[in-house]
Motif scaffolding. Structure first.
Motif, short mmCIF file in Angstrom:
data_model
loop_
_atom_site.label_atom_id
_atom_site.label_comp_id
_atom_site.label_asym_id
_atom_site.label_seq_id
_atom_site.Cartn_x
_atom_site.Cartn_y
_atom_site.Cartn_z
N TYR A 121 0.85 -1.18 0.00
CA TYR A 121 0.00 0.00 0.00
C TYR A 121 0.88 1.24 0.00
O TYR A 121 1.97 1.24 0.57
N GLN A 141 0.79 5.25 1.24
CA GLN A 141 0.07 6.22 2.07
C GLN A 141 0.71 7.59 1.91
O GLN A 141 1.82 7.83 2.40
N LYS A 158 -2.64 13.29 3.52
CA LYS A 158 -3.99 13.75 3.21
C LYS A 158 -4.68 12.95 2.11
O LYS A 158 -5.63 13.41 1.49
N LYS A 159 -4.20 11.74 1.86
CA LYS A 159 -4.85 10.86 0.88
C LYS A 159 -5.09 9.51 1.52
O LYS A 159 -4.38 9.12 2.46
N PRO A 160 -6.08 8.77 1.03
CA PRO A 160 -6.32 7.43 1.60
C PRO A 160 -5.20 6.47 1.24
O PRO A 160 -4.47 6.68 0.26
N LEU A 161 -5.10 5.42 2.03
CA LEU A 161 -4.22 4.31 1.67
C LEU A 161 -4.62 3.78 0.29
O LEU A 161 -5.79 3.53 0.03
N LEU A 166 -4.08 0.80 -2.53
CA LEU A 166 -3.55 -0.52 -2.80
C LEU A 166 -2.73 -0.49 -4.08
O LEU A 166 -3.18 0.02 -5.10
N LEU A 168 4.67 7.08 2.47
CA LEU A 168 4.88 5.93 3.36
C LEU A 168 4.40 4.69 2.63
O LEU A 168 3.25 4.64 2.16
N LEU A 198 3.49 0.87 2.87
CA LEU A 198 3.10 -0.11 3.88
C LEU A 198 2.93 -1.48 3.26
O LEU A 198 2.31 -1.63 2.21
N PHE A 204 -0.43 -5.07 9.35
CA PHE A 204 0.44 -4.13 8.63
C PHE A 204 1.82 -4.07 9.26
O PHE A 204 1.98 -4.20 10.48
N SER A 252 5.24 -1.47 9.81
CA SER A 252 5.35 -0.07 10.22
C SER A 252 5.66 0.85 9.06
O SER A 252 5.62 2.07 9.21
#
Lengths: 115, 111
Positions: free
Chosen positions: A35, A37, A40-43, A45, A88, A90, A106, A108
């Motif tokens: 994923y 990240q 200010k945005k959704p995770l 896929l 980030l 994930l 998940f 870190s």
């Protein structure tokens, strides 16, 4: 070790570099995920592997290349990235693809900065 | 397409109760997750709802109404350590088991 481990925790790379992110799980899970990240945005896929085969690829640019050599390890190979790829990243795993009753576990994450 | 909405930020007082709402519009539905994510850490699983109603787990409860496309996470007896982002995620159907996440709600617990 238990859970999902990601290395490195932080990575700074130039736009012409090649680097790899590593994810390792010791939970006996059969599905693994990458994923992204961003602030200010959704995770989002990126990729799904089930029993070491890629089952989902969500229109991710080819500068991101996943690899799943076995059910415990997942890599994300990076090359010629853009500054907007800073985020980030994930990794997650689940017992099976679609076996979500216990949720995803998940790691870190790797904080990637592209300069 | 998929759309999941949750408030961006909330503030609540230690010891109080807070409700974090999530509304969704997805093609197909196979359940809804809530995750907690502390800054710089991995998201951790809180709850999964697939049938209408309330699921309670200690101080945390999660509610789902499929007909309304609505869920909430209820946190009771708030503690300072509950300060975190709370992510709502929906498993859509239509042959895919993908989790689609909302942007998350950042909860700040103040003394």
């Amino acid at each position: 070790e238990t859970g999902v481990t990601q290395t490195p925790r932080h990575l700074v790379m130039g736009m012409t570099n090649k680097k790899s992110l590593k994810c390792e799980q010791h939970l006996g899970h059969n599905a693994m995920y990458w994923y992204k990240q961003s602030a200010k945005k959704p995770l989002e896929l990126m990729f799904v592997y089930s029993l070491e085969e890629r089952v989902e690829n969500n229109s991710v640019p080819s500068r991101f290349s996943p690899e799943c050599p076995n059910s415990s390890h997942l890599f994300l190979h990076l090359h010629t990235l853009q500054p907007e790829d800073s985020a980030l990243y994930l990794c997650a795993s689940s017992q099976d693809y679609g076996g979500w009753l216990d949720g995803y576990t998940f790691g870190s994450g790797t904080r990637l900065t592209v300069v | 397409g998929q759309n999941i909405d949750q408030p961006t930020e909330m503030t609540a007082t230690e010891g109080a109760i807070v409700q974090i709402n999530c509304t969704y519009q997805t093609s197909g539905f196979n359940g809804l997750f809530w995750y907690q994510q502390h800054a710089g850490e991995a998201p951790t699983f809180l709850s999964y709802n697939v049938l209408d109603g309330l699921e309670e787990k200690g101080r945390f409860s999660s509610f789902l109404s499929r007909s309304k496309g609505y869920s909430y996470l209820l946190l009771k007896e708030l503690q300072m350590k509950d300060s975190a982002s709370y992510l709502c995620a929906v498993v859509s159907g239509a042959g895919s088991y993908q989790l689609t996440f909302g942007k998350g709600t950042k909860l700040s617990v103040i003394p």
